[in-house]
Design a protein around this motif. Structure first.
Motif, PDB file in Angstrom:
ATOM      1  N   GLN A 218      -6.282  39.220  68.281  1.00 26.80           N
ATOM      2  CA  GLN A 218      -7.094  37.372  68.643  1.00 26.80           C
ATOM      3  C   GLN A 218      -8.545  38.060  69.686  1.00 26.80           C
ATOM      4  O   GLN A 218      -8.849  37.642  69.542  1.00 26.80           O
ATOM      5  CB  GLN A 218      -6.546  36.366  68.914  1.00 26.80           C
ATOM      6  CG  GLN A 218      -5.459  35.655  67.475  1.00 26.80           C
ATOM      7  CD  GLN A 218      -4.554  34.601  68.349  1.00 26.80           C
ATOM      8  OE1 GLN A 218      -3.946  35.042  69.416  1.00 26.80           O
ATOM      9  NE2 GLN A 218      -3.705  34.722  66.986  1.00 26.80           N
ATOM     10  N   GLN A 219      -8.212  38.984  70.106  1.00 26.40           N
ATOM     11  CA  GLN A 219      -8.568  39.935  71.541  1.00 26.40           C
ATOM     12  C   GLN A 219     -10.172  40.287  70.923  1.00 26.40           C
ATOM     13  O   GLN A 219     -10.522  40.812  71.635  1.00 26.40           O
ATOM     14  CB  GLN A 219      -7.805  40.614  72.642  1.00 26.40           C
ATOM     15  CG  GLN A 219      -6.701  39.271  73.449  1.00 26.40           C
ATOM     16  CD  GLN A 219      -7.608  38.685  74.244  1.00 26.40           C
ATOM     17  OE1 GLN A 219      -8.376  38.415  74.740  1.00 26.40           O
ATOM     18  NE2 GLN A 219      -6.614  37.006  74.072  1.00 26.40           N
ATOM     19  N   LEU A 220      -9.922  40.751  69.817  1.00 26.05           N
ATOM     20  CA  LEU A 220     -10.477  42.246  69.730  1.00 26.05           C
ATOM     21  C   LEU A 220     -11.365  41.524  68.430  1.00 26.05           C
ATOM     22  O   LEU A 220     -12.204  42.021  67.382  1.00 26.05           O
ATOM     23  CB  LEU A 220      -9.774  43.236  68.542  1.00 26.05           C
ATOM     24  CG  LEU A 220      -8.960  44.362  69.960  1.00 26.05           C
ATOM     25  CD1 LEU A 220      -8.313  44.989  69.019  1.00 26.05           C
ATOM     26  CD2 LEU A 220      -9.963  44.546  71.103  1.00 26.05           C
ATOM     27  N   GLN A 221     -11.745  39.876  68.440  1.00 23.34           N
ATOM     28  CA  GLN A 221     -12.618  39.463  67.183  1.00 23.34           C
ATOM     29  C   GLN A 221     -13.568  39.325  67.661  1.00 23.34           C
ATOM     30  O   GLN A 221     -14.182  39.762  68.758  1.00 23.34           O
ATOM     31  CB  GLN A 221     -11.383  37.868  67.211  1.00 23.34           C
ATOM     32  CG  GLN A 221     -10.411  37.704  66.340  1.00 23.34           C
ATOM     33  CD  GLN A 221     -10.114  36.486  65.599  1.00 23.34           C
ATOM     34  OE1 GLN A 221     -10.882  35.488  66.370  1.00 23.34           O
ATOM     35  NE2 GLN A 221      -9.467  35.948  65.092  1.00 23.34           N
TER      36      GLN A 221
ATOM     37  N   ASP B 251     -10.939  48.141  76.585  1.00 23.05           N
ATOM     38  CA  ASP B 251     -10.110  48.180  77.581  1.00 23.05           C
ATOM     39  C   ASP B 251      -9.584  46.619  78.461  1.00 23.05           C
ATOM     40  O   ASP B 251      -8.866  46.598  78.961  1.00 23.05           O
ATOM     41  CB  ASP B 251      -9.590  49.124  78.292  1.00 23.05           C
ATOM     42  CG  ASP B 251      -9.615  49.573  79.314  1.00 23.05           C
ATOM     43  OD1 ASP B 251      -7.662  50.143  79.044  1.00 23.05           O
ATOM     44  OD2 ASP B 251      -9.416  49.460  80.384  1.00 23.05           O
ATOM     45  N   LYS B 252     -10.665  46.075  78.821  1.00 22.80           N
ATOM     46  CA  LYS B 252     -10.833  44.759  79.803  1.00 22.80           C
ATOM     47  C   LYS B 252     -10.568  43.757  78.950  1.00 22.80           C
ATOM     48  O   LYS B 252      -9.411  42.924  79.248  1.00 22.80           O
ATOM     49  CB  LYS B 252     -11.874  44.554  80.660  1.00 22.80           C
ATOM     50  CG  LYS B 252     -12.399  43.773  80.986  1.00 22.80           C
ATOM     51  CD  LYS B 252     -13.682  43.413  81.617  1.00 22.80           C
ATOM     52  CE  LYS B 252     -13.566  41.939  82.430  1.00 22.80           C
ATOM     53  NZ  LYS B 252     -15.341  41.916  82.977  1.00 22.80           N
ATOM     54  N   ARG B 253     -10.128  43.582  77.322  1.00 21.48           N
ATOM     55  CA  ARG B 253      -9.857  42.031  76.615  1.00 21.48           C
ATOM     56  C   ARG B 253      -8.597  42.688  76.648  1.00 21.48           C
ATOM     57  O   ARG B 253      -7.504  41.846  76.073  1.00 21.48           O
ATOM     58  CB  ARG B 253     -10.889  41.756  76.021  1.00 21.48           C
ATOM     59  CG  ARG B 253     -12.181  41.759  76.012  1.00 21.48           C
ATOM     60  CD  ARG B 253     -13.229  41.252  75.005  1.00 21.48           C
ATOM     61  NE  ARG B 253     -12.537  40.152  74.800  1.00 21.48           N
ATOM     62  CZ  ARG B 253     -12.967  39.456  73.919  1.00 21.48           C
ATOM     63  NH1 ARG B 253     -14.165  40.087  73.198  1.00 21.48           N
ATOM     64  NH2 ARG B 253     -12.376  38.302  73.128  1.00 21.48           N
TER      65      ARG B 253
ATOM     66  N   TYR C 184      -2.430  44.571  76.817  1.00 27.65           N
ATOM     67  CA  TYR C 184      -1.750  43.910  75.693  1.00 27.65           C
ATOM     68  C   TYR C 184      -1.536  45.168  75.109  1.00 27.65           C
ATOM     69  O   TYR C 184      -0.528  45.076  73.803  1.00 27.65           O
ATOM     70  CB  TYR C 184      -2.161  42.755  75.056  1.00 27.65           C
ATOM     71  CG  TYR C 184      -2.558  41.607  75.696  1.00 27.65           C
ATOM     72  CD1 TYR C 184      -1.910  40.932  76.167  1.00 27.65           C
ATOM     73  CD2 TYR C 184      -3.680  41.351  76.226  1.00 27.65           C
ATOM     74  CE1 TYR C 184      -1.699  39.473  76.308  1.00 27.65           C
ATOM     75  CE2 TYR C 184      -3.935  40.003  76.801  1.00 27.65           C
ATOM     76  CZ  TYR C 184      -3.652  39.610  76.864  1.00 27.65           C
ATOM     77  OH  TYR C 184      -3.496  37.607  77.745  1.00 27.65           O
ATOM     78  N   VAL C 185      -2.023  45.782  74.828  1.00 27.40           N
ATOM     79  CA  VAL C 185      -2.125  47.242  73.854  1.00 27.40           C
ATOM     80  C   VAL C 185      -0.927  48.081  74.645  1.00 27.40           C
ATOM     81  O   VAL C 185       0.505  48.525  74.344  1.00 27.40           O
ATOM     82  CB  VAL C 185      -2.536  48.345  73.869  1.00 27.40           C
ATOM     83  CG1 VAL C 185      -2.502  50.018  72.768  1.00 27.40           C
ATOM     84  CG2 VAL C 185      -4.013  47.222  72.725  1.00 27.40           C
TER      85      VAL C 185
ATOM     86  N   LEU D 147     -20.505  52.977  66.870  1.00 30.57           N
ATOM     87  CA  LEU D 147     -19.347  53.194  68.299  1.00 30.57           C
ATOM     88  C   LEU D 147     -18.723  51.930  68.842  1.00 30.57           C
ATOM     89  O   LEU D 147     -18.952  51.337  69.206  1.00 30.57           O
ATOM     90  CB  LEU D 147     -20.497  54.086  69.102  1.00 30.57           C
ATOM     91  CG  LEU D 147     -20.364  55.301  68.907  1.00 30.57           C
ATOM     92  CD1 LEU D 147     -20.673  55.633  69.316  1.00 30.57           C
ATOM     93  CD2 LEU D 147     -19.388  55.963  67.802  1.00 30.57           C
ATOM     94  N   PRO D 148     -17.467  51.663  68.829  1.00 28.06           N
ATOM     95  CA  PRO D 148     -16.447  51.158  69.583  1.00 28.06           C
ATOM     96  C   PRO D 148     -16.917  50.778  71.346  1.00 28.06           C
ATOM     97  O   PRO D 148     -16.612  51.937  71.940  1.00 28.06           O
ATOM     98  CB  PRO D 148     -15.089  51.102  69.443  1.00 28.06           C
ATOM     99  CG  PRO D 148     -15.091  51.811  68.700  1.00 28.06           C
ATOM    100  CD  PRO D 148     -16.429  53.262  68.301  1.00 28.06           C
TER     101      PRO D 148
END
Length: 640
Positions: free
Chosen positions: A469-472, A520-522, A526-527, A513-514
């Motif tokens: 959800q954080q990476l959408q 990392d901030k978002r 959680y990871v 590129l990601p």
């Protein structure tokens, strides 16, 4: 001003001009003409409060840069398209040829900078020098002392389209000016401009013009205005327009045209097929000889020779052969054609099924978008629309016999309805129509490998859901048009630099590129939490499965679990005679997931169906019972 495509123009007296590209698909040509104003206000730099933007270009130079950038991009993505640049309001006048004035085709204060044709490297270099050299631009962009007639400008554009692109499928005219109401105080000039605008509309250029007494049915203006940019100035809107054009600049490919679509006995319509989504790859269009003073196109030739005598062999002496049973069987070209011929190209409906019966894995080719065509059969659009709406409303799909082109291998296909999709501004993203989805045959489907799957605990799934959800993406929508292929763009960038004598770029631009810092901030914390939880859950699972082979499930000798398994095996063996025809729900679920239901005995399947209340015919065979059990499990899994 956008073009009127084949979907909206209806029946035309002229046929669209199409080519066959190197991949065998039909490509449609476009003709794009820029008409740029050179009035004094267009040559004045915009006033900016921000001192950092004091070096911004004038509107005319900005429009020329947009045309230059678009020409660079289109020469690669659409190499068959024509592009031209017409300047109006200039002191000098210039048209296509020198004897235009002698034929009465003089257009005062209209300067044809680049004629409407396939742009070459020389044209792009000249335009690049113009936008980068202020002295040359100042010498050419001299505004006229008297106002230019818009009727004359539109008539000049009409003449260019008529002589250079008479049979093109689309003709686009981009009119760039800061004067929204030319000839506001002269009714005669306004009426003349409206007449010329109507001529362009009749030619096939989509244009909005005011109604005149002789043409009360003029197109009405668009009621919904374009969304303005954050700054609100015209230059930003122009750059936004260029970005919007580039995102939609992939070449249009027609797989087939005017193919027969048989919906039922005696009911036949005409359709066209399009490749909407296709991977773009570098394609060589010709050989180039670099040994001379300048590169030249080279025509290749090949000669067949006999292996023993080196004698030249003609094509009429060649026959194709196949090995069968240790012998060579040869065929003539006519015989090969007859063997491969399964009939004329056709899409024939043979039945209808619920759309839910189409499994997600039945997809091994890109789907083809089809749309009706009125060229061969009048009334195809109405019948096609009725079928599309009926299938969409009932959530049905059609099963069809599909031969896309001559000598193609026939396949079974699913005809799936597609609804119209609009973006947030109400602009059509995907037109309504039907999709031809090629279905695999039995030998195209591979069996799922039998592997041991360890189900993740709920706590890990919940934590991973938070990470996802954080990476959408914004608005949870992925638009592939916004992410160009970096390797393909790098190839085109090198090709452009070599053709235009530019400096080679140092590194490619990769938008795929990601964004590591933002990720990392978002989701960084959680990871880390998920990783710690994974270690804890793995230790728990390892203790619970101590002494068991994780790959095969076998138990090691001498372990404490071995004695328990031995006792459990003896207990199971003692009771197997009583329940040999029964199977647990968990075992049936595993058999369903591993596609091993057909390996169970008929007695076990019947006993399980009786327990679950699944009614079977008295004369049901094993294949029928397997289908009933599979359908029952599919419904249960979908509900869960």
């Amino acid at each position: 001003m956008a073009d009127r495509s084949n979907y909206n123009r209806g029946q035309e007296d002229e046929e669209d001009e199409e080519d066959i590209d190197e991949t065998g698909y039909k490509t449609t040509k476009d003709a794009v003409l820029f008409a740029i104003d050179v009035s004094p206000t267009m040559l004045t730099k915009p006033y900016q409060l921000d001192s950092k933007k004091t070096d911004r270009d004038t509107p005319t130079i900005a429009a020329l840069k947009c045309a230059y950038s678009l020409m660079q991009q289109r020469i690669i993505s659409n190499p068959n398209d024509m592009m031209g640049i017409l300047l109006f309001g200039t002191q000098d006048s210039r048209f296509q040829d020198e004897d235009a004035s002698s034929r009465g085709l003089s257009y005062p204060h209209c300067y044809l900078l680049t004629d409407l044709e396939v742009p070459g490297a020389r044209d792009i270099k000249r335009l690049r020098d113009l936008v980068n050299d202020e002295d040359e631009a100042k010498q050419l962009l001299q505004p006229s002392d008297e106002p230019v007639s818009m009727a004359n400008v539109l008539f000049c554009a009409n003449q260019i389209f008529t002589t250079k692109a008479p049979n093109f499928s689309s003709r686009r005219l981009f009119l760039v000016t800061d004067n929204d109401t030319p000839h506001d105080d002269d009714k005669a000039l306004r009426s003349a401009a409206a007449v010329r605008a109507k001529d362009l509309y009749d030619l096939g250029v989509d244009i909005i013009y005011s109604a005149i007494p002789s043409d009360p049915d003029a197109p009405a203006p668009v009621t919904k205005a374009s969304r303005a940019s954050a700054s609100g100035d015209g230059l930003t809107l122009l750059q936004s327009l260029l970005s919007n054009i580039n995102s939609r600049s992939s070449p249009r490919r027609a797989l087939f045209s005017n193919m027969s679509f048989e919906i039922g006995p005696g009911l036949k319509i005409s359709i066209k097929g399009y490749i909407i989504v296709k991977r773009q790859e570098p394609a060589r269009s010709s050989y180039v000889y670099m040994g001379g003073e300048r590169p030249q196109l080279a025509a290749g030739s090949s000669t067949l020779q006999a292996e023993d005598t080196a004698r030249s062999v003609d094509k009429v002496e060649i026959r194709k052969a196949y090995k069968f049973g240790g012998e060579t069987v040869s065929f003539t070209p006519e015989e090969i054609s007859d063997v491969r011929n399964f009939g004329d190209p056709v899409l024939r409906i043979i039945g209808f099924k619920p759309l839910s019966m189409l499994p997600i894995w039945a997809n091994h080719r890109p789907s083809t978008f089809i749309y009706p065509s009125e060229e061969d059969i009048i009334g195809s659009t109405r019948v096609f629309s009725a079928l599309q709406q009926k299938l969409l409303k009932g959530q049905k799909m059609g099963l069809a016999w599909y031969i896309p082109r001559r000598n193609a291998t026939p396949t079974l296909a699913a005809v799936i309805p597609g609804a119209e999709r609009l973006d947030e501004d109400g602009v059509q993203v995907m037109p309504p129509g039907l999709w031809v989805h090629v279905l695999p045959f039995a030998d195209d489907v591979r069996a799922i490998p039998d592997t041991t799957v360890v189900q993740a605990p709920d706590v890990l799934i919940d934590k991973m859901r938070t990470i996802v959800q954080q990476l959408q993406l914004p608005k949870a929508v992925y638009d592939p048009k916004k992410y160009p292929n970096p390797s393909l763009q790098w190839f085109y960038r090198i090709l452009q630099a070599l053709a235009l004598d530019e400096d080679l770029p140092e590194k490619p631009e990769d938008k795929t590129l990601p964004r590591y810092r933002q990720i990392d901030k978002r989701a960084g914390n959680y990871v880390v939490e998920w990783g710690s939880e994974l270690e804890e859950q793995y230790e728990i699972w390892k203790k619970a499965n101590a002494g068991r082979n994780t790959a095969t499930g076998a138990t090691k000798r001498g372990s404490a679990a071995a004695g328990e398994d031995t006792k459990r095996t003896k207990t199971t063996a003692s009771t197997s005679s009583k329940s040999s025809d029964s199977i647990s729900d968990e075992d049936m679920r595993k058999a369903f997931e591993t596609s091993k239901i057909s390996k169970l005995t008929v007695a076990v399947l019947k006993a399980w169906c009786k327990e679950k209340g699944v009614k079977l015919p008295a004369t049901a065979k094993k294949g029928d019972i397997v289908d009933e059990v599979t359908g029952y499990m599919e419904s249960k899994m979908s509900l869960s």
